[in-house]
Design a protein around this motif. Structure first.
Motif, PDB file in Angstrom:
ATOM      1  N   VAL A   9       0.867  -1.199  -0.156  1.00 12.47           N
ATOM      2  CA  VAL A   9      -0.034   0.030  -0.071  1.00 12.47           C
ATOM      3  C   VAL A   9       0.910   1.225   0.023  1.00 12.47           C
ATOM      4  CG1 VAL A   9      -1.997  -0.932   1.144  1.00 12.47           C
ATOM      5  CG2 VAL A   9      -0.137   0.051   2.647  1.00 12.47           C
ATOM      6  N   LEU A  10       0.329   2.356  -0.464  1.00 12.39           N
ATOM      7  CA  LEU A  10       0.994   3.730  -0.607  1.00 12.39           C
ATOM      8  C   LEU A  10       0.346   4.668   0.452  1.00 12.39           C
ATOM      9  CD1 LEU A  10       3.279   4.537  -2.493  1.00 12.39           C
ATOM     10  CD2 LEU A  10       1.379   5.964  -3.574  1.00 12.39           C
ATOM     11  N   GLY A  11       1.004   5.167   1.125  1.00 14.73           N
ATOM     12  CA  GLY A  11       0.336   6.345   2.206  1.00 14.73           C
ATOM     13  C   GLY A  11       0.864   7.521   1.701  1.00 14.73           C
ATOM     14  N   VAL A  12       0.199   8.734   1.934  1.00 17.56           N
ATOM     15  CA  VAL A  12       0.723  10.074   1.616  1.00 17.56           C
ATOM     16  C   VAL A  12       0.155  10.832   2.597  1.00 17.56           C
ATOM     17  CG1 VAL A  12       0.659  11.894  -0.265  1.00 17.56           C
ATOM     18  CG2 VAL A  12       0.615   9.608  -1.029  1.00 17.56           C
ATOM     19  N   ASP A  13       1.171  12.021   2.953  1.00 20.90           N
ATOM     20  CA  ASP A  13       0.959  13.024   3.992  1.00 20.90           C
ATOM     21  C   ASP A  13       1.406  14.326   3.169  1.00 20.90           C
ATOM     22  OD1 ASP A  13       0.187  14.486   6.408  1.00 20.90           O
ATOM     23  OD2 ASP A  13       2.180  14.321   6.730  1.00 20.90           O
ATOM     24  N   SER A  14       0.358  15.382   3.244  1.00 15.15           N
ATOM     25  CA  SER A  14       0.835  16.387   2.385  1.00 15.15           C
ATOM     26  C   SER A  14       0.374  17.614   3.389  1.00 15.15           C
ATOM     27  CB  SER A  14       0.118  16.520   1.030  1.00 15.15           C
ATOM     28  OG  SER A  14       0.339  17.806   0.512  1.00 15.15           O
ATOM     29  N   GLY A  15       1.569  18.625   3.508  1.00 17.45           N
ATOM     30  CA  GLY A  15       1.085  19.686   4.346  1.00 17.45           C
ATOM     31  C   GLY A  15       2.150  20.612   4.157  1.00 17.45           C
ATOM     32  N   ALA A  84      -4.302  15.127   3.121  1.00 12.95           N
ATOM     33  CA  ALA A  84      -3.599  16.337   2.463  1.00 12.95           C
ATOM     34  C   ALA A  84      -4.374  17.409   3.502  1.00 12.95           C
ATOM     35  CB  ALA A  84      -3.814  16.811   1.298  1.00 12.95           C
ATOM     36  N   ALA A  85      -3.406  18.362   3.890  1.00  9.29           N
ATOM     37  CA  ALA A  85      -3.972  19.849   4.595  1.00  9.29           C
ATOM     38  C   ALA A  85      -4.496  20.404   3.746  1.00  9.29           C
ATOM     39  CB  ALA A  85      -2.844  20.458   5.015  1.00  9.29           C
ATOM     40  N   GLY A  86      -6.120  20.826   3.759  1.00  8.01           N
ATOM     41  CA  GLY A  86      -6.642  21.392   2.869  1.00  8.01           C
ATOM     42  C   GLY A  86      -7.554  20.655   2.258  1.00  8.01           C
ATOM     43  N   ASP A 116      -6.033  15.926   6.344  1.00  8.18           N
ATOM     44  CA  ASP A 116      -4.692  15.391   7.297  1.00  8.18           C
ATOM     45  C   ASP A 116      -5.229  15.146   8.710  1.00  8.18           C
ATOM     46  OD1 ASP A 116      -5.506  18.276   7.441  1.00  8.18           O
ATOM     47  OD2 ASP A 116      -3.255  18.833   7.927  1.00  8.18           O
ATOM     48  N   ALA A 117      -6.513  15.834   9.060  1.00  4.71           N
ATOM     49  CA  ALA A 117      -7.223  15.794  10.469  1.00  4.71           C
ATOM     50  C   ALA A 117      -7.539  14.215  10.600  1.00  4.71           C
ATOM     51  CB  ALA A 117      -8.152  16.669  10.683  1.00  4.71           C
ATOM     52  N   VAL A 118      -8.001  13.618   9.476  1.00  3.55           N
ATOM     53  CA  VAL A 118      -8.304  12.264   9.591  1.00  3.55           C
ATOM     54  C   VAL A 118      -7.271  11.271   9.547  1.00  3.55           C
ATOM     55  CG1 VAL A 118      -9.632  10.488   8.389  1.00  3.55           C
ATOM     56  CG2 VAL A 118     -10.544  12.716   8.563  1.00  3.55           C
ATOM     57  N   PRO A 298      -0.995   8.515  24.608  1.00  7.41           N
ATOM     58  CA  PRO A 298      -0.118   9.177  23.675  1.00  7.41           C
ATOM     59  C   PRO A 298      -0.527   8.721  22.226  1.00  7.41           C
ATOM     60  CG  PRO A 298       0.875   7.048  24.741  1.00  7.41           C
ATOM     61  CD  PRO A 298      -0.350   7.446  25.630  1.00  7.41           C
ATOM     62  N   ALA A 299      -0.154   9.498  21.230  1.00  9.74           N
ATOM     63  CA  ALA A 299      -0.366   9.197  19.710  1.00  9.74           C
ATOM     64  C   ALA A 299       0.597   7.981  19.496  1.00  9.74           C
ATOM     65  CB  ALA A 299      -0.371  10.281  18.975  1.00  9.74           C
ATOM     66  N   ALA A 300      -0.401   6.895  18.794  1.00 10.17           N
ATOM     67  CA  ALA A 300       0.456   5.849  18.384  1.00 10.17           C
ATOM     68  C   ALA A 300       1.558   6.102  17.235  1.00 10.17           C
ATOM     69  CB  ALA A 300      -0.522   4.891  17.890  1.00 10.17           C
ATOM     70  N   GLY A 301       1.200   7.125  16.357  1.00 11.13           N
ATOM     71  CA  GLY A 301       1.752   7.443  15.003  1.00 11.13           C
ATOM     72  C   GLY A 301       1.483   8.749  14.672  1.00 11.13           C
ATOM     73  N   ASP A 302       2.211   9.270  13.484  1.00 12.10           N
ATOM     74  CA  ASP A 302       1.843  10.370  12.829  1.00 12.10           C
ATOM     75  C   ASP A 302       0.978  10.426  11.773  1.00 12.10           C
ATOM     76  OD1 ASP A 302       3.236   9.309  10.837  1.00 12.10           O
ATOM     77  OD2 ASP A 302       4.974  10.993  11.047  1.00 12.10           O
ATOM     78  N   PRO A 303       0.404  11.463  10.866  1.00 14.00           N
ATOM     79  CA  PRO A 303      -0.386  11.266  10.066  1.00 14.00           C
ATOM     80  C   PRO A 303       0.100  10.379   8.866  1.00 14.00           C
ATOM     81  CG  PRO A 303      -0.380  13.714  10.579  1.00 14.00           C
ATOM     82  CD  PRO A 303       0.906  12.847  11.428  1.00 14.00           C
ATOM     83  N   LEU A 304       1.386  10.286   8.657  1.00 12.88           N
ATOM     84  CA  LEU A 304       1.916   9.516   7.465  1.00 12.88           C
ATOM     85  C   LEU A 304       1.461   7.959   7.789  1.00 12.88           C
ATOM     86  CD1 LEU A 304       3.082   8.921   4.725  1.00 12.88           C
ATOM     87  CD2 LEU A 304       5.454   9.008   5.922  1.00 12.88           C
TER      88      LEU A 304
END
Length: 331
Positions: A9-15, A84-86, A116-118, A298-304
């Motif tokens: 799978v591919l994951g993308v985080d844009s900000g 993605a943010a926005g 990105d909030a999701v 604690p957060a388990a991980g980040d948005p990516l």
């Protein structure tokens, strides 16, 4: 390299800090295997028409191909998630362009496009109900009972983002100028710090107002407010007020106590937490007051990591987060 049980799978985080793309293997149960690879690219432009979809795709496709080459022909991608943010307010063109680009570029047939909030929520709490607070330059909270989403704030530093870094820094600089003028509510300590950082107080408007990155400039003063708080009552009240705002935003987004007892899970994320106890001590108290029995985790991980998890669950049919026309679209 043989394909993993759940596929690739591919994951993308844009900000604002850039575009990050990751490739990961998925287990048969939908877990993201450790050791995934990442490629980064510059931030994607945002203009009057929203997020620049063509630039986004032009950066995403080569990044994905590089990851596939590193993995040594891992087989077809079974799913992708782009956060993605926005996306919710400025992503109309991106939502139209991405499904075809993912299909043409990587053979992806199952995909998710998310704010990105999701993906931040998925990275922090996974598929569990609760609320995630993202506190940095801005401020937003997102909660779910797994049937629908509840969002609070995230309206930008002019209209909202209450309790965030720009909010704290702006109030700290306002208190500095009150001291400069001799008005009630001023802080000599904050005036001294403002002049040390920005120069003479009379030049503050020129240092702040014309800047395109005005929110970041204001937020840069938040650590100075926090450092003054232990000895300065004005700075301490700014931090206490920020804690109240953040807790109220979390409470507004919280889905309520989960079935079966126990408190609502609240994950606190974002760079603002690095301000430490001047913010965290009053924040803990305010959260307990507004969300009695809540459990701060604690957060388990980040948005990516969240993007990869969403993609992984789509791949095996185990996505529990609710779809939403603005926040999370699954195809």
């Amino acid at each position: 390299m043989s394909a993993p049980a759940g596929g690739w799978v591919l994951g993308v985080d844009s900000g604002g800090s850039g575009l990050r793309v990751a490739l990961a293997a998925v287990s048969a149960s939908g877990a993201v295997e450790p050791g995934w690879e990442t490629v980064t690219a510059p931030p994607v432009r945002t203009g009057p028409a929203g997020i620049d979809a063509e630039q986004f795709v032009a950066q995403l496709l080569p990044a994905g191909r590089e990851l596939l080459a590193r993995a040594g022909e891992p087989g077809p991608l079974v799913a992708a998630c782009v956060g993605a943010a926005g996306m919710a307010t400025l992503g109309a063109g991106l939502r139209e362009r991405l499904p075809g680009a993912l299909a043409d570029g990587f053979g992806v047939r199952r995909w998710a496009l998310a704010a990105d909030a999701v993906t931040g929520y998925a990275g922090a709490l996974g598929m569990r109900p609760g609320v995630v607070v993202a506190a940095g330059t801005g401020m937003i909270a997102l909660g779910t009972d797994l049937r629908g989403w509840r969002r609070a704030d995230g309206w930008g530093h002019l209209l909202g983002d209450c309790g965030g870094g720009a909010w704290i820094g702006g109030r700290g600089l306002a208190a500095a100028l009150r001291a400069h003028d001799g008005r009630r509510g001023g802080s000599a300590a904050l005036l001294a710090r403002a002049e040390a950082v920005f120069g003479p107080a009379g030049g503050l408007p020129e240092a702040v107002y014309p800047r395109q990155d005005r929110a970041a400039v204001l937020a840069s003063f938040a650590p100075e407010v926090a450092s003054c708080a232990p000895a300065d009552p004005v700075a301490a009240e700014i931090m206490a007020a920020a804690a109240r705002e953040i807790a109220e935003t979390a409470a507004a987004a919280a889905p309520g106590a989960p079935a079966g007892g126990g408190g609502t899970e609240v994950a606190l994320t974002g760079g603002l937490l690095r301000l430490g106890e001047p913010l965290l001590a009053p924040l803990r108290a305010e959260l307990e007051r507004l969300l009695p029995g809540c459990v701060t985790v604690p957060a388990a991980g980040d948005p990516l990591a969240g993007s990869l998890l969403v993609a992984a669950r789509i791949a095996v049919g185990g996505l529990r987060l609710p779809s939403d026309r603005a926040l999370l679209v699954v195809g």
